[in-house]
Design an enzyme around this catalytic site. Structure first.
Site, short mmCIF file in Angstrom:
data_model
loop_
_atom_site.label_atom_id
_atom_site.label_comp_id
_atom_site.label_asym_id
_atom_site.label_seq_id
_atom_site.Cartn_x
_atom_site.Cartn_y
_atom_site.Cartn_z
N THR A 1 -5.72 121.12 60.93
CA THR A 1 -6.65 121.90 61.75
C THR A 1 -8.03 122.09 61.10
O THR A 1 -9.05 121.82 61.73
CB THR A 1 -6.04 123.28 62.06
N LYS B 1 -7.29 131.23 65.93
CA LYS B 1 -7.28 131.02 64.47
C LYS B 1 -8.67 131.28 63.89
O LYS B 1 -9.68 130.84 64.47
CB LYS B 1 -6.88 129.59 64.13
N HIS C 1 4.24 122.75 67.41
CA HIS C 1 5.05 122.78 66.19
C HIS C 1 6.47 123.21 66.48
O HIS C 1 7.43 122.63 65.95
CB HIS C 1 4.43 123.75 65.17
N HIS D 1 2.16 117.55 61.75
CA HIS D 1 1.16 116.49 61.79
C HIS D 1 0.54 116.37 60.41
O HIS D 1 0.87 117.14 59.51
CB HIS D 1 0.08 116.83 62.83
#
Length: 541
Positions: free
Chosen positions: A74, A155, A304, A482
């Site tokens: 990310t 986030k 996820h 990932h």
């Protein structure tokens, strides 16, 4: 000579034409966390006409857009989109990384000199100080200080890194028992009045008082695997990963407001915040271009937990499609048709859940970092008779204890080579390379080139390794992640829509760094300081 002069004349004419173009009043950069490109095609028939389809059919679709580095996480993803370069230059090598000087793991946006704004906790001790180069947002502010730049996300890193160093504001969500939007003293000393009022409405609480049911009848989710399957993680307190998910009953066991992050309603509250930011900050209301960066994070949390072939991920994207449609309609009314520019992309893709792949005869597996860490230290001890030569294993890298190497007068290259060979002997590892090689050689093949472009000479480790295709760092056989250099993690959407954007499709490959380079031309501003991207051909009117 004549051909050269003609080419130079055409290039100058093109640049002059671009410089004279009408400027968008507002640029909205949308990052959908963990969105693979194939979600556009797989879910196409179930999308509405005014969300993703509108961006594709009325805008410009770069079908082969890829990240060209690893690890595909990310923080590096957001940094790369807006700086126009890779971790080798911008320095955001992961979400968290081992810092050699302090011998501690640091978080990408943590800043102990800052304080939370709007929260009594430490969730606001953040800033972009670890980002080493400028972003397109920084260059916009440098060109005109009256341009407004604001970043928002669930986030913190999804809000802070895109907005750059000179942002007017960045807002993110504080979960657990807070359930509100917060910021950092890096940007302000107190939240604006309108945001306090939005926090008081507490719509997150409203969404968590109802179950998460599918948007469509569940039998219509034919693009996904069975809802009840052995591959998905369950919420704490849930017996099976199936619809409906009883959110009111699950709140307490799943950290209260943190639960909304792993539902589509995390995207909904972010969309509501976007509306309030645009209205109250008067974005796009004058001739000076403003920038709003939006990062939808719930897609990542859900991906996820449930994986890319789950009913949950399909339902999330069908709902996000409606959110995008509402956002476009809102922009048309608030800013004006053809007065704004939108680009939509992702920060990385995601791997299939390995056990699901294995059960479908696809090569995949699970790599245990803790066991690998012990193996490589044991092998190095056997060869050099020094314990704990590897201080840290994280983010597909080994970090050596250089104090021990100096103390025992070991040859660094010999230690590197021994570690590389030990890693290559382990199941699930396809490539390993020493930092010395990263610094001295240029790798041209795709996989190793991606490794090198993710390697920062100061911050990265001493040995880098790549897992085999389909393998992930995970000890449990449910859920996925990932980070790899493979197409399932690198191939993401890139859609453009609005002011000065042609209708069209580009099938040739585009690198993620090309976004910032293209924006710099569209906005007639300087390239970010380390931008190595190219202007996307055929996109600009």
């Amino acid at each position: 000579m004549k051909h050269f002069l003609l080419a130079l004349f055409l290039a100058i004419n093109t640049l002059f034409a671009w410089s004279q173009q009408k400027q968008p009043k507002l640029v909205v950069g949308i990052v959908v966390d963990q969105m693979r490109y194939d979600y556009l095609t797989r879910f196409w028939d179930k999308f509405s006409e005014n969300g993703f389809k509108k961006l594709v059919t009325n805008g410009f679709n770069c079908e082969q857009t890829h990240f060209n580095y690893m690890p595909t996480y990310t923080a590096p993803g957001h940094a790369s989109i807006y700086t126009g370069t890779t971790p080798a230059n911008h320095g955001i090598i992961a979400n968290n990384w081992y810092e050699k000087e302090t011998k501690k793991t640091i978080y990408c946006t943590f800043d102990e000199t800052m304080k939370s704004v709007g929260s009594t906790g430490n969730e606001g001790q953040m800033s972009p100080k670890n980002l080493l180069v400028t972003t397109i947002a920084d260059e916009l502010k440098t060109a005109n200080k009256t341009s407004k730049v604001i970043g928002i996300s669930i986030k913190d890193r999804g809000a802070i890194l895109p907005a750059g160093h000179q942002a007017d504001a960045a807002y993110w969500f504080a979960g657990e028992d807070e359930g509100k939007w917060i910021s950092s003293t890096y940007y302000m000393q107190e939240l604006p009045k309108w945001l306090n009022e939005l926090n008081q409405k507490n719509t997150a609480n409203t969404y968590l008082q109802q179950p998460w049911q599918t948007l469509l009848p569940i039998h219509d989710y034919t693009e996904s695997i069975a809802d009840n399957n052995p591959y998905e993680e369950v919420f704490d307190g849930e017996k099976a990963p199936i619809f409906p998910h009883n959110l009111p009953a699950l709140r307490k066991a799943n950290k209260n407001y943190d639960l909304i992050k792993t539902t589509p309603f995390g995207n909904t509250i972010l969309k509501e915040l976007a509306f309030e930011v645009i209205k109250n900050e008067q974005l796009g209301k004058d001739k000076i271009t403003d920038l709003l960066t939006i990062s939808f994070s719930s897609t990542d949390y859900i991906g996820h937990q449930f994986g890319p072939y789950s009913v949950e991920i399909q339902d999330t994207y069908l709902r996000l499609d409606r959110e995008i449609a509402e956002l476009l309609t809102f922009l048309e009314k608030q800013v004006g048709e053809n007065e704004f520019l939108v680009f939509l992309t992702a920060d990385h893709g995601v791997a299939d859940i390995p056990q699901h792949a294995i059960d479908n005869k696809i090569s995949a597996g699970y790599f245990d970092e803790k066991k690998s860490f012990k193996k490589v230290n044991a092998a190095l001890f056997e060869k050099f008779k020094v314990e704990n030569l590897v201080a840290n294993l994280s983010n597909y890298q080994l970090f050596f204890n250089h104090d021990l190497i100096k103390e025992h007068q070991l040859n660094l290259i010999e230690v590197e080579n021994a570690a590389v060979n030990t890693m290559l002997a382990q199941q699930g590892i396809s490539k390993a390379v020493a930092a010395t090689s990263m610094k001295s050689a240029e790798f041209t093949d795709k996989i190793m080139g991606n490794v090198q472009r993710g390697f920062h000479q100061v911050r990265s480790g001493d040995v880098l390794f790549v897992l085999a295709s389909g393998w992930i760092n995970k000890w449990t056989k449910k859920g996925t992640t990932h980070g790899s250099p493979y197409n399932y993690d690198t191939h993401i959407p890139l859609l453009w829509y609005g002011t000065n954007i042609k209708q069209g499709v580009r099938t040739e490959q585009v690198a993620i760094a090309d976004i910032a380079a293209t924006l710099s031309v569209l906005l007639n501003i300087a390239l970010p300081s380390a931008c190595d991207g190219k202007v996307i051909e055929g996109l600009i009117k």
